[in-house]
Design an enzyme around this catalytic site. Structure first.
Site, PDB file in Angstrom:
ATOM      1  N   GLU A   1      11.608  13.531  -0.081  1.00 44.01           N
ATOM      2  CA  GLU A   1      10.954  13.597  -1.388  1.00 44.01           C
ATOM      3  C   GLU A   1      11.165  12.243  -2.047  1.00 44.01           C
ATOM      4  O   GLU A   1      12.303  11.889  -2.390  1.00 44.01           O
ATOM      5  CB  GLU A   1      11.551  14.705  -2.280  1.00 44.01           C
TER       6      GLU A   1
ATOM      7  N   ASP B   1      15.407   8.199  -4.802  1.00 38.73           N
ATOM      8  CA  ASP B   1      15.009   7.660  -6.112  1.00 38.73           C
ATOM      9  C   ASP B   1      15.960   6.499  -6.403  1.00 38.73           C
ATOM     10  O   ASP B   1      16.974   6.320  -5.730  1.00 38.73           O
ATOM     11  CB  ASP B   1      15.126   8.733  -7.200  1.00 38.73           C
TER      12      ASP B   1
ATOM     13  N   ASP C   1       4.791   7.699 -11.344  1.00 45.18           N
ATOM     14  CA  ASP C   1       4.212   6.986 -12.500  1.00 45.18           C
ATOM     15  C   ASP C   1       2.852   6.424 -12.075  1.00 45.18           C
ATOM     16  O   ASP C   1       2.770   5.748 -11.054  1.00 45.18           O
ATOM     17  CB  ASP C   1       5.125   5.821 -12.913  1.00 45.18           C
TER      18      ASP C   1
ATOM     19  N   ASP D   1      -0.498  14.890 -11.897  1.00 48.90           N
ATOM     20  CA  ASP D   1      -1.316  15.334 -13.027  1.00 48.90           C
ATOM     21  C   ASP D   1      -2.377  14.276 -13.354  1.00 48.90           C
ATOM     22  O   ASP D   1      -3.211  14.502 -14.225  1.00 48.90           O
ATOM     23  CB  ASP D   1      -0.426  15.483 -14.265  1.00 48.90           C
TER      24      ASP D   1
ATOM     25  N   THR E   1       8.579  20.592 -10.983  1.00 46.04           N
ATOM     26  CA  THR E   1       9.525  19.532 -11.332  1.00 46.04           C
ATOM     27  C   THR E   1       9.618  19.403 -12.861  1.00 46.04           C
ATOM     28  O   THR E   1       8.817  19.976 -13.602  1.00 46.04           O
ATOM     29  CB  THR E   1       9.077  18.166 -10.760  1.00 46.04           C
ATOM     30  N   TYR E   2      10.572  18.599 -13.278  1.00 43.68           N
ATOM     31  CA  TYR E   2      10.767  18.333 -14.703  1.00 43.68           C
ATOM     32  C   TYR E   2       9.477  17.796 -15.341  1.00 43.68           C
ATOM     33  O   TYR E   2       9.008  18.290 -16.374  1.00 43.68           O
ATOM     34  CB  TYR E   2      11.899  17.307 -14.842  1.00 43.68           C
ATOM     35  N   TYR E   3       8.877  16.782 -14.688  1.00 40.01           N
ATOM     36  CA  TYR E   3       7.655  16.195 -15.254  1.00 40.01           C
ATOM     37  C   TYR E   3       6.498  17.179 -15.207  1.00 40.01           C
ATOM     38  O   TYR E   3       5.687  17.243 -16.126  1.00 40.01           O
ATOM     39  CB  TYR E   3       7.300  14.881 -14.534  1.00 40.01           C
ATOM     40  N   GLU E   4       6.445  17.966 -14.134  1.00 39.97           N
ATOM     41  CA  GLU E   4       5.353  18.946 -14.033  1.00 39.97           C
ATOM     42  C   GLU E   4       5.397  19.916 -15.214  1.00 39.97           C
ATOM     43  O   GLU E   4       4.354  20.240 -15.803  1.00 39.97           O
ATOM     44  CB  GLU E   4       5.482  19.713 -12.711  1.00 39.97           C
TER      45      GLU E   4
HETATM   46  C1  LIG Z   1       7.697  10.236 -13.525  1.00 40.53           C
HETATM   47  S1  LIG Z   1       9.205  10.321 -12.658  1.00 40.53           S
HETATM   48  C2  LIG Z   1       8.947  11.755 -11.625  1.00 40.53           C
HETATM   49  C3  LIG Z   1      10.245  12.359 -11.153  1.00 40.53           C
HETATM   50  C4  LIG Z   1      10.088  13.710 -10.419  1.00 40.53           C
HETATM   51  N1  LIG Z   1       9.350  13.539  -9.183  1.00 40.53           N
HETATM   52  C5  LIG Z   1       9.440  14.754 -11.281  1.00 40.53           C
HETATM   53  O1  LIG Z   1       8.301  15.123 -10.998  1.00 40.53           O
HETATM   54  O2  LIG Z   1      10.082  15.188 -12.254  1.00 40.53           O
HETATM   55  C6  LIG Z   1       9.028   9.000 -11.526  1.00 40.53           C
HETATM   56  C7  LIG Z   1      10.274   8.675 -10.725  1.00 40.53           C
HETATM   57  O3  LIG Z   1       9.963   7.656  -9.783  1.00 40.53           O
HETATM   58  C8  LIG Z   1      11.094   6.837  -9.604  1.00 40.53           C
HETATM   59  N2  LIG Z   1      10.609   5.577  -9.005  1.00 40.53           N
HETATM   60  C9  LIG Z   1       9.504   4.897  -9.366  1.00 40.53           C
HETATM   61  N3  LIG Z   1       9.353   3.809  -8.578  1.00 40.53           N
HETATM   62  C10 LIG Z   1      10.398   3.827  -7.706  1.00 40.53           C
HETATM   63  C11 LIG Z   1      10.800   2.973  -6.639  1.00 40.53           C
HETATM   64  N4  LIG Z   1      10.096   1.881  -6.313  1.00 40.53           N
HETATM   65  N5  LIG Z   1      11.918   3.286  -5.961  1.00 40.53           N
HETATM   66  C12 LIG Z   1      12.644   4.392  -6.284  1.00 40.53           C
HETATM   67  N6  LIG Z   1      12.300   5.247  -7.280  1.00 40.53           N
HETATM   68  C13 LIG Z   1      11.192   4.964  -7.976  1.00 40.53           C
HETATM   69  C14 LIG Z   1      11.683   6.736 -10.998  1.00 40.53           C
HETATM   70  O4  LIG Z   1      13.034   6.362 -10.967  1.00 40.53           O
HETATM   71  C15 LIG Z   1      11.451   8.148 -11.543  1.00 40.53           C
HETATM   72  O5  LIG Z   1      12.579   8.981 -11.326  1.00 40.53           O
END
Ligand SMILES: C[S@@+](CC[C@H](N)C(=O)[O-])C[C@H]1O[C@@H](n2cnc3c(N)ncnc32)[C@H](O)[C@@H]1O
Length: 221
Positions: A51, A76, A125, A161, A201-204
């Site tokens: 993941e 992550d 993101d 999303d 997930t949290y963001y979902e």
């Molecule tokens: C919007 S959050 C989504 C987290 C989780 N998947 C959720 O749905 O709740 C995006 C995550 O991507 C990680 N992330 C973004 N670019 C990354 C990279 N190049 N390497 C490691 N993590 C990355 C960020 O640290 C963050 O935790």
């Protein structure tokens, strides 16, 4: 009071299934489990599912609870977020879960060619500005990184999303002539082609509260 970031980092170092490069080097060299996750860590001969951008690791632990026949690794760069999923997996004694704290671009330093069977990317993101295109986790650059670790016949699952991010991914796949295996827009209205999509997930949860539609795409590399 909850645990501080520093407390969580300290906890992470003590978890038996949490891995990171400790000495501050940016690019990890000679990571000891690379190419031998099964022989040296899981010891069960099961496929590995990653993941990526796992945040709190809901998919990593959620899929591991549903499927004891695979091993799941959350990746992550934010250790304080990963702490939540890792702590849960340790408390529940889950033998098929691990976490790797790193930048996703360094995946090939942690996994050998063909060592990974499936990749899940949940709510990355979208990086909407043009100059950030390479930072999108389904850019041509990142797909080339995934190709280095994914087994033949492996696939990538994306849950998002963002219409913008989904369309960007579809355009990238088309340009690279990579096959779409499944596309379902608005899974809560049109149905879930994979029961693992029920995991939230949290963001979902945040996007659902705002009434956003959630999309699913599965593709091969
Ligand atoms: C919007 S959050 C989504 C987290 C989780 N998947 C959720 O749905 O709740 C995006 C995550 O991507 C990680 N992330 C973004 N670019 C990354 C990279 N190049 N390497 C490691 N993590 C990355 C960020 O640290 C963050 O935790």
């Amino acid at each position: 009071m909850g645990r501080s970031k520093l407390d969580k980092f300290a906890d992470n170092r003590g978890f038996p299934n949490f891995f990171q490069v400790e000495d501050g080097r940016i690019v990890p060299e000679n990571f000891p489990l690379r190419g031998c996750w099964d022989r040296e860590f899981f010891r069960n001969g099961q496929p590995i599912v990653l993941e990526l951008a796992c945040g709190r690791g809901e998919y990593t632990v959620g899929m591991a609870e549903r499927d004891a026949q695979c091993n799941f690794i959350g990746v992550d760069r934010k250790g304080a977020r990963m702490w939540k999923g890792c702590k849960y997996s340790v408390e529940q004694g889950m033998p098929n879960v691990a976490f790797v704290r790193t930048q996703i671009q360094y995946l090939p330093c942690f996994f050998a060619e063909g060592e990974v069977q499936e990749i899940w990317i949940t709510f990355p993101d979208p990086q909407p500005r043009n100059c950030k295109e390479n930072k999108r986790l389904t850019s041509e650059y990142y797909l080339s990184v995934y190709r280095k670790v994914l087994a033949d016949g492996g696939c990538v699952h994306l849950k998002t999303d963002s219409d913008f991010f989904l369309d960007f991914t579809l355009e990238t796949l088309q340009r690279l002539q990579l096959p779409v295996l499944c596309l379902q827009r608005d899974i809560y209205r049109n149905g879930m082609p994979d029961s693992r999509l029920e995991i939230k997930t949290y963001y979902e949860r945040m996007w659902l509260e705002q009434g956003k539609a959630i999309h699913y795409l599965k593709f091969a590399l």
